[in-house]
Write an enzyme that holds these catalytic residues in place. Structure first.
Site, PDB file in Angstrom:
ATOM      1  N   GLU A   1      -6.512   0.316 -41.207  1.00 35.83           N
ATOM      2  CA  GLU A   1      -6.093  -0.857 -41.717  1.00 35.83           C
ATOM      3  C   GLU A   1      -5.572  -1.781 -41.035  1.00 35.83           C
ATOM      4  OE1 GLU A   1      -2.953   1.205 -44.220  1.00 35.83           O
ATOM      5  OE2 GLU A   1      -4.455   2.959 -44.745  1.00 35.83           O
TER       6      GLU A   1
ATOM      7  N   GLU B   1      -0.020  -5.565 -50.890  1.00 35.24           N
ATOM      8  CA  GLU B   1       0.788  -4.497 -51.418  1.00 35.24           C
ATOM      9  C   GLU B   1       2.185  -4.509 -51.071  1.00 35.24           C
ATOM     10  OE1 GLU B   1       1.187   0.321 -50.628  1.00 35.24           O
ATOM     11  OE2 GLU B   1      -0.144  -0.970 -49.438  1.00 35.24           O
TER      12      GLU B   1
END
Length: 418
Positions: free
Chosen positions: A221, A332
């Site tokens: 990520e 997110e």
């Protein structure tokens, strides 16, 4: 780091999808006045664990640079960086740069205006000497904000499920799945969203994923995040993460454990990004590319216009040792419902996708790397979705300038999001 100042919007089109992923444990631990001298029992043991951790993370510095935001950036000899504490990486030496994917452009988009964006710590013009890597120094206060010393720098376990949004994690993302993927690339609009409580966060990132959404999940990520608990402020910061067992015992943010091998002397992971976008004003984005070196199998990270940051050795992974089976792009947040209702933590710019360029946050020029080490546009199987569309939403489209793109984000708590 180079940020691009984007001058003209594309027309928007719509769509929707689902996701997974990311971040920290909750609560800040404090040391009471009575323990600051003599620290009895549990506090003394905790204090000792903190000091051991700090000695392990903060390597001897050849030079230390003070950032305007208070960060200390230590220039650490490359062979002493945390990666080489890993038992399987001891004695390893950083590899030479790999061949970049075919179709990769080394210059700004001709439709953009290049802007001299830098990480805040480098704004003074100071830099680390060749042969060293810049590492944000970890402080005692950083560790004490975490829920436990053992979990410092790690995301909470069992927080990624493709079929649920448990734990307060909420997403607005685009994804492709069902093929073999060897990397991903995107330009990500950078904002400084408001985060309501210290134990919440807001991020925008790329996920490269393999394995099931069980205990064998592998992820790489990279993106930007605002995380008061991890960094102690509300600045957007460049970050990375990895795990090979669904965030249980492996992986961490940035260089807070052994694993990622940094090769760059100019980019500091975890350092603040400057400049950032403003509503109805200048728009800035960062370009990120993650791809698997076809010769050695390691996963490399490029940041900005050609800055190779370093790589995740393939030996860290099980499924990602081969290839990824899903790529996700998007935002997110964590919503703790601290006051019994949805918090006002923002995603992206804090505005809904429908407001468009200059107001809503975006991802643009989305691509994946195929089996032939070529960057290719997303296929017809690209989808977008938001799991709490009254709080944060997403709209996707395609055009000649931005390729595949989407707007996303929102304010969190509002009359429809309670």
């Amino acid at each position: 780091m180079m940020a691009a100042n984007v001058s003209s919007p594309p027309p928007a089109v719509v769509l929707v999808v689902l996701v997974s992923s990311l971040l920290l444990a909750t609560a800040a631990a404090s040391v009471g006045n009575e323990t600051r001298g003599f620290r009895p029992g549990d506090e003394l043991r905790r204090y000792r664990r903190v000091q051991v951790l700090l000695r392990r993370l903060n390597k001897p510095a050849l030079r230390t640079i003070q950032s305007p935001d208070g960060d200390l950036i230590d220039c650490v000899a490359a062979h002493l960086q945390p990666a080489f504490d890993h038992p399987r990486l001891r004695g390893h030496r950083p590899l030479d740069p790999p061949v970049r994917p075919k179709g990769h452009q080394h210059r700004p988009n001709p439709n953009d205006t290049a802007d001299a964006g830098v990480q805040l710590w480098a704004a003074s013009g100071e830099s680390c000497p060749e042969g060293s890597v810049p590492i944000r120094r970890t402080t005692e206060a950083d560790v004490l904000r975490a829920s436990s010393v053992r979990r410092f720098g790690r995301a909470p376990a069992a927080r990624v499920r493709r079929d649920s949004v448990s734990g307060g994690h909420e997403h607005a993302v685009g994804y492709v799945a069902g093929d073999e993927y060897y990397g991903a690339k995107a330009s990500i609009n950078v904002w400084a969203p408001k985060v309501s409580t210290a134990s919440e966060f807001s991020l925008s990132q790329i996920w490269v994923i393999a394995g099931s959404f069980g205990n064998d999940l592998n992820t790489i990520e990279a993106g930007w995040q605002v995380s008061p608990q991890l960094y102690g402020d509300n600045s957007p910061r460049f970050f990375t993460y990895w795990t090979t067992d669904a965030y249980q015992t492996t992986g961490c943010y940035n260089l807070l454990c052994s694993g990622f091998i940094q090769t760059n002397s100019r980019i500091a992971m975890g350092a603040a990004i400057s400049p950032t976008s403003a509503y109805n004003a200048g728009q800035f984005d960062i370009s990120l590319l993650v791809w698997k070196d076809p010769n050695h199998g390691n996963w490399w990270l490029e940041f900005g216009n050609g800055e190779l940051v370093g790589y995740w050795p393939s030996l860290l992974f099980s499924h990602l040792a081969s290839h990824a089976s899903m790529v996700q792009f998007g935002g997110e947040v964590v919503n703790t419902r601290a006051s019994g209702s949805h918090t006002a933590t923002q995603m992206g710019s804090g505005h809904f996708a429908g407001e468009g360029f200059g107001k809503a946050s975006y991802f643009r020029n989305l691509e994946v790397v195929d089996w032939d080490n070529s960057l290719v546009p997303l296929a017809a199987g690209f989808h977008v979705t938001a799991d709490h569309p009254n709080c944060y939403d997403i709209q996707g489209g395609v055009n000649a300038v931005w390729g595949n793109y989407f707007y996303y984000g929102g304010p969190g708590r509002n009359v429809k999001c309670t």
